[in-house]
Every structure is written in C-alpha cells, then in structure tokens.
Design a protein around this motif. Structure first.
Motif, PDB file in Angstrom:
ATOM      1  N   MET A   1      -3.200   2.410   2.326  1.00 53.16           N
ATOM      2  CA  MET A   1      -2.738   3.391   1.384  1.00 53.16           C
ATOM      3  C   MET A   1      -3.661   3.367   0.173  1.00 53.16           C
ATOM      4  O   MET A   1      -4.072   2.305  -0.260  1.00 53.16           O
ATOM      5  N   THR A   2      -3.944   4.535  -0.333  1.00 58.51           N
ATOM      6  CA  THR A   2      -4.869   4.609  -1.453  1.00 58.51           C
ATOM      7  C   THR A   2      -4.223   5.093  -2.742  1.00 58.51           C
ATOM      8  O   THR A   2      -4.858   5.070  -3.779  1.00 58.51           O
ATOM      9  N   MET A   5       1.751   7.006  -4.947  1.00 55.15           N
ATOM     10  CA  MET A   5       2.692   8.029  -4.478  1.00 55.15           C
ATOM     11  C   MET A   5       2.827   7.990  -2.959  1.00 55.15           C
ATOM     12  O   MET A   5       3.930   8.112  -2.423  1.00 55.15           O
ATOM     13  N   GLU A   6       1.727   7.825  -2.272  1.00 51.38           N
ATOM     14  CA  GLU A   6       1.755   7.723  -0.809  1.00 51.38           C
ATOM     15  C   GLU A   6       2.610   6.528  -0.386  1.00 51.38           C
ATOM     16  O   GLU A   6       3.446   6.629   0.516  1.00 51.38           O
ATOM     17  N   PHE A   7       2.411   5.402  -1.052  1.00 52.25           N
ATOM     18  CA  PHE A   7       3.196   4.207  -0.773  1.00 52.25           C
ATOM     19  C   PHE A   7       4.671   4.456  -1.054  1.00 52.25           C
ATOM     20  O   PHE A   7       5.539   4.131  -0.246  1.00 52.25           O
ATOM     21  N   ASN A   8       4.955   5.043  -2.193  1.00 54.89           N
ATOM     22  CA  ASN A   8       6.325   5.302  -2.590  1.00 54.89           C
ATOM     23  C   ASN A   8       7.044   6.212  -1.586  1.00 54.89           C
ATOM     24  O   ASN A   8       8.187   5.959  -1.209  1.00 54.89           O
ATOM     25  N   LEU A   9       6.375   7.265  -1.152  1.00 55.38           N
ATOM     26  CA  LEU A   9       6.973   8.167  -0.158  1.00 55.38           C
ATOM     27  C   LEU A   9       7.219   7.463   1.167  1.00 55.38           C
ATOM     28  O   LEU A   9       8.258   7.659   1.803  1.00 55.38           O
ATOM     29  N   TYR A  10       6.266   6.644   1.585  1.00 56.60           N
ATOM     30  CA  TYR A  10       6.447   5.893   2.834  1.00 56.60           C
ATOM     31  C   TYR A  10       7.674   4.994   2.746  1.00 56.60           C
ATOM     32  O   TYR A  10       8.514   4.974   3.642  1.00 56.60           O
ATOM     33  N   VAL A  11       7.773   4.257   1.659  1.00 55.58           N
ATOM     34  CA  VAL A  11       8.910   3.351   1.482  1.00 55.58           C
ATOM     35  C   VAL A  11      10.214   4.133   1.441  1.00 55.58           C
ATOM     36  O   VAL A  11      11.199   3.759   2.083  1.00 55.58           O
ATOM     37  N   GLN A  12      10.214   5.227   0.719  1.00 56.81           N
ATOM     38  CA  GLN A  12      11.427   6.024   0.561  1.00 56.81           C
ATOM     39  C   GLN A  12      11.921   6.594   1.890  1.00 56.81           C
ATOM     40  O   GLN A  12      13.120   6.588   2.159  1.00 56.81           O
ATOM     41  N   TYR A  13      11.006   7.074   2.722  1.00 54.61           N
ATOM     42  CA  TYR A  13      11.420   7.763   3.943  1.00 54.61           C
ATOM     43  C   TYR A  13      11.371   6.913   5.213  1.00 54.61           C
ATOM     44  O   TYR A  13      11.986   7.287   6.210  1.00 54.61           O
ATOM     45  N   CYS A  14      10.688   5.792   5.175  1.00 54.94           N
ATOM     46  CA  CYS A  14      10.511   5.020   6.406  1.00 54.94           C
ATOM     47  C   CYS A  14      11.154   3.639   6.391  1.00 54.94           C
ATOM     48  O   CYS A  14      11.271   3.012   7.441  1.00 54.94           O
ATOM     49  N   PHE A  30       2.442  -2.827  -7.677  1.00 56.93           N
ATOM     50  CA  PHE A  30       1.959  -2.141  -6.478  1.00 56.93           C
ATOM     51  C   PHE A  30       0.783  -1.221  -6.783  1.00 56.93           C
ATOM     52  O   PHE A  30      -0.152  -1.118  -5.995  1.00 56.93           O
ATOM     53  N   ASN A  31       0.803  -0.571  -7.917  1.00 59.85           N
ATOM     54  CA  ASN A  31      -0.311   0.284  -8.299  1.00 59.85           C
ATOM     55  C   ASN A  31      -1.588  -0.548  -8.459  1.00 59.85           C
ATOM     56  O   ASN A  31      -2.670  -0.127  -8.064  1.00 59.85           O
ATOM     57  N   SER A  32      -1.457  -1.736  -9.025  1.00 63.16           N
ATOM     58  CA  SER A  32      -2.613  -2.628  -9.183  1.00 63.16           C
ATOM     59  C   SER A  32      -3.165  -3.056  -7.823  1.00 63.16           C
ATOM     60  O   SER A  32      -4.381  -3.099  -7.619  1.00 63.16           O
ATOM     61  N   LEU A  33      -2.281  -3.371  -6.893  1.00 61.73           N
ATOM     62  CA  LEU A  33      -2.727  -3.746  -5.546  1.00 61.73           C
ATOM     63  C   LEU A  33      -3.470  -2.603  -4.868  1.00 61.73           C
ATOM     64  O   LEU A  33      -4.547  -2.793  -4.291  1.00 61.73           O
ATOM     65  N   ILE A  34      -2.902  -1.427  -4.938  1.00 56.95           N
ATOM     66  CA  ILE A  34      -3.510  -0.260  -4.302  1.00 56.95           C
ATOM     67  C   ILE A  34      -4.849   0.070  -4.948  1.00 56.95           C
ATOM     68  O   ILE A  34      -5.830   0.366  -4.255  1.00 56.95           O
ATOM     69  N   THR A  35      -4.925  -0.024  -6.268  1.00 60.86           N
ATOM     70  CA  THR A  35      -6.172   0.251  -6.972  1.00 60.86           C
ATOM     71  C   THR A  35      -7.259  -0.742  -6.583  1.00 60.86           C
ATOM     72  O   THR A  35      -8.401  -0.364  -6.342  1.00 60.86           O
ATOM     73  N   SER A  36      -6.914  -2.018  -6.485  1.00 62.46           N
ATOM     74  CA  SER A  36      -7.917  -3.015  -6.109  1.00 62.46           C
ATOM     75  C   SER A  36      -8.420  -2.765  -4.687  1.00 62.46           C
ATOM     76  O   SER A  36      -9.608  -2.925  -4.415  1.00 62.46           O
ATOM     77  N   MET A  37      -7.539  -2.349  -3.811  1.00 63.06           N
ATOM     78  CA  MET A  37      -7.948  -2.040  -2.442  1.00 63.06           C
ATOM     79  C   MET A  37      -8.871  -0.820  -2.412  1.00 63.06           C
ATOM     80  O   MET A  37      -9.871  -0.801  -1.703  1.00 63.06           O
TER      81      MET A  37
END
Length: 70
Positions: A1-2, A5-14, A30-37
């Motif tokens: 995930m980049t 918002m993508e992460f949040n939607l996945y968690v919310q719906y899946c 989580f934003n920090s993790l995604i940004t570092s990736m």
C-alpha cells in the motif's frame, strides 16, 4: 500500500471492526510506515527479510532447546 487512505479503506471494508479502530486511532503511526515504504521499498523489503530470517532462526533454536529439555 502506498497511501494511508488505501490502507484505511482496506481495513474498513475487508477486516473486522476492531482493526478499523486501531487503524483510525493510529493515523500518524501507519502513515509513517506507509511513507517509509514508499520512499525506500528495496531497503524495507531487505530489512523485512533479514528480520524474518532472524525470527525463524530463534524460533528453531527455541524449539530444539525445548525438545532437548523434554
């Protein structure tokens, strides 16, 4: 995930509701993790693989020690 918002939607719906509570209450983390990736994916993947190998070795050693003690 980049993106968060993508992460949040996945968690919310899946995933189950408890996961959404964690994701929505730890936005900065989580934003920090995604940004570092996003900024250095090769380094992150290499470090992940190294940690995975370390954990596997420790788990194997602990299992062998438990079997030896039995």
């Amino acid at each position: 995930m980049t993106e968060y918002m993508e992460f949040n939607l996945y968690v919310q719906y899946c995933l189950e509701e408890e996961y959404f509570d964690v994701a929505s209450n730890n936005t900065y983390y989580f934003n920090s993790l995604i940004t570092s990736m996003r900024h250095n994916p090769n380094k992150i993947v290499a470090r992940y693989n190294a940690i995975k190998e370390e954990v596997s070795t420790v788990s194997k050693d602990n299992k062998e020690e438990q079997e030896h003690d039995s």
